[in-house]
Scaffold this motif. Structure first.
Motif, PDB file in Angstrom:
ATOM      1  N   THR A   1       0.847  -1.188   0.000  1.00 41.27           N
ATOM      2  CA  THR A   1       0.000   0.000   0.000  1.00 41.27           C
ATOM      3  C   THR A   1       0.884   1.241   0.000  1.00 41.27           C
ATOM      4  OG1 THR A   1      -1.773  -1.162   1.165  1.00 41.27           O
ATOM      5  CG2 THR A   1      -1.834   1.248   1.184  1.00 41.27           C
TER       6      THR A   1
ATOM      7  N   ASN B   1      -9.913   2.609   5.513  1.00 38.35           N
ATOM      8  CA  ASN B   1      -8.582   2.906   4.964  1.00 38.35           C
ATOM      9  C   ASN B   1      -8.024   4.266   5.357  1.00 38.35           C
ATOM     10  OD1 ASN B   1     -10.127   4.642   3.449  1.00 38.35           O
ATOM     11  ND2 ASN B   1      -9.899   3.524   1.522  1.00 38.35           N
TER      12      ASN B   1
ATOM     13  N   ASN C   1     -13.711  -2.362   0.755  1.00 37.94           N
ATOM     14  CA  ASN C   1     -12.847  -1.192   0.552  1.00 37.94           C
ATOM     15  C   ASN C   1     -12.476  -1.155  -0.922  1.00 37.94           C
ATOM     16  OD1 ASN C   1     -11.052   0.893   0.707  1.00 37.94           O
ATOM     17  ND2 ASN C   1      -9.552  -0.175   1.979  1.00 37.94           N
TER      18      ASN C   1
ATOM     19  N   ARG D   1      -8.545   5.324  11.501  1.00 38.94           N
ATOM     20  CA  ARG D   1      -9.050   4.159  10.776  1.00 38.94           C
ATOM     21  C   ARG D   1     -10.018   3.412  11.689  1.00 38.94           C
ATOM     22  NH1 ARG D   1      -5.588   2.165   6.337  1.00 38.94           N
ATOM     23  NH2 ARG D   1      -3.955   3.689   5.968  1.00 38.94           N
TER      24      ARG D   1
END
Length: 315
Positions: free
Chosen positions: A65, A143, A164, A190
């Motif tokens: 990510t 996220n 997501n 989050r």
């Protein structure tokens, strides 16, 4: 004649999907190297940053990510006889998400018969098909982008399925008779998951590998969560149908708010954008939300009587 086995020539190669998007961007890398490598070393350079190489995985086909930046990706493969560095030029371009300017919480519903969310954002309706008809709806910012996504809790396997984008996160938690809750338990912006166990009138909050147990209310209460004091951490509370009253726990302080009817379903949200969570109810008989904002009541007709209410910051 002696026959010698010539080792295969290593050739590092891979694919990446996607290669562009807004932060946070999760990219799946697939190794397509030739020559039977046994070891992999993935690295990147942020060419818009300090351009220093960062080795981030030794898996064959990892995911990663990325935050904002323009990242050049390299793969080094090796085996007992050779090594090879990929020569292909693959960039991952990640831009900043559009800032969230509207902080107010919106309403929506989950319709079990078609396992679909209908999210109301002004005059716009977004429908999201997710889960199965026996699931219970949940929402949260999975996220950290400041926008609320949807998910479900499946009692039969006591598992959350969080949506997501195109990614699904499955989290097994609690028991089949628990009621699902969500919140930012640690203030990292989050949303995490949790469960309220009526038999023990206790919240079990999951925070990574840590569990926080909070005893609150009585067994016939319905759980609610929210940031009652504006400290960016989610606290717990209950709605007691018999007296149609919220009991909100804020450290050692309890706030009691009488609201709605005994047949209402409790909801919470930041109705005025002041970074503090307010209370409200959804009345199935009138398929209407009644949101309490100080001395002001906002009534919003939405859905049908068999729908389940949800709230969130959809935009």
């Amino acid at each position: 004649m002696i026959k010698m086995k010539v080792p295969s020539i290593l050739g590092a190669s891979f694919t990446a999907i996607p290669t562009a998007g807004t932060a946070p961007l999760t990219v799946a890398f697939t190794d397509q190297s030739t020559g039977s490598p046994t070891k992999w070393a993935w690295s990147f350079r942020n060419v818009t940053g300090n351009n220093s190489p960062v080795v981030w995985s030794t898996l064959q086909s990892p995911t990663y990510t990325f935050g904002v930046g323009n990242f050049s990706i390299a793969l080094n493969v090796s085996n007992s006889s050779a090594y090879n560095m990929s020569t292909q030029i693959t960039f991952i371009n990640v831009t900043a998400s559009a800032p969230v300017t509207d902080k107010t919480t919106r309403i929506g519903i989950f319709r079990p018969s078609v396992h679909t969310f209908y999210l109301k954002n002004g005059t716009t309706t977004t429908s999201v098909n997710w889960g199965i008809s026996t699931d219970l709806p949940v929402t949260g910012d999975w996220n950290g982008d400041g926008r609320t996504e949807v998910g479900v809790f499946r009692p039969s396997v006591h598992t959350f399925y969080l949506k997501n984008g195109t990614t699904t996160t499955a989290i097994s938690w609690g028991a089949g008779t628990d009621l699902p809750v969500t919140g930012d338990w640690n203030g990292d912006r989050r949303t995490e998951v949790g469960a309220f166990r009526p038999s023990a009138h206790t919240f079990y909050q999951k925070n990574g590998t840590t569990t926080m147990a909070i005893s609150w209310g009585i067994s016939t209460d319905l759980p609610v969560t929210g940031d009652w004091n504006g400290d960016s951490r989610t606290e717990v509370g209950v709605f007691r149908p018999s007296v149609h009253t919220f009991y909100l726990k804020n450290g050692t302080t309890t706030t009691a708010i009488n609201w709605g009817l005994s047949t209402d379903t409790p909801v919470t949200g930041d109705w005025n954008g002041d970074d503090r969570t307010d209370v409200g109810v959804y009345r199935p008989s009138a398929h209407t939300f009644y949101l309490k904002n100080g001395t002001t009541t906002t009534a919003i007709n939405w859905g049908v009587g068999t729908d389940l209410p949800v709230t969130g910051k959809w935009s």
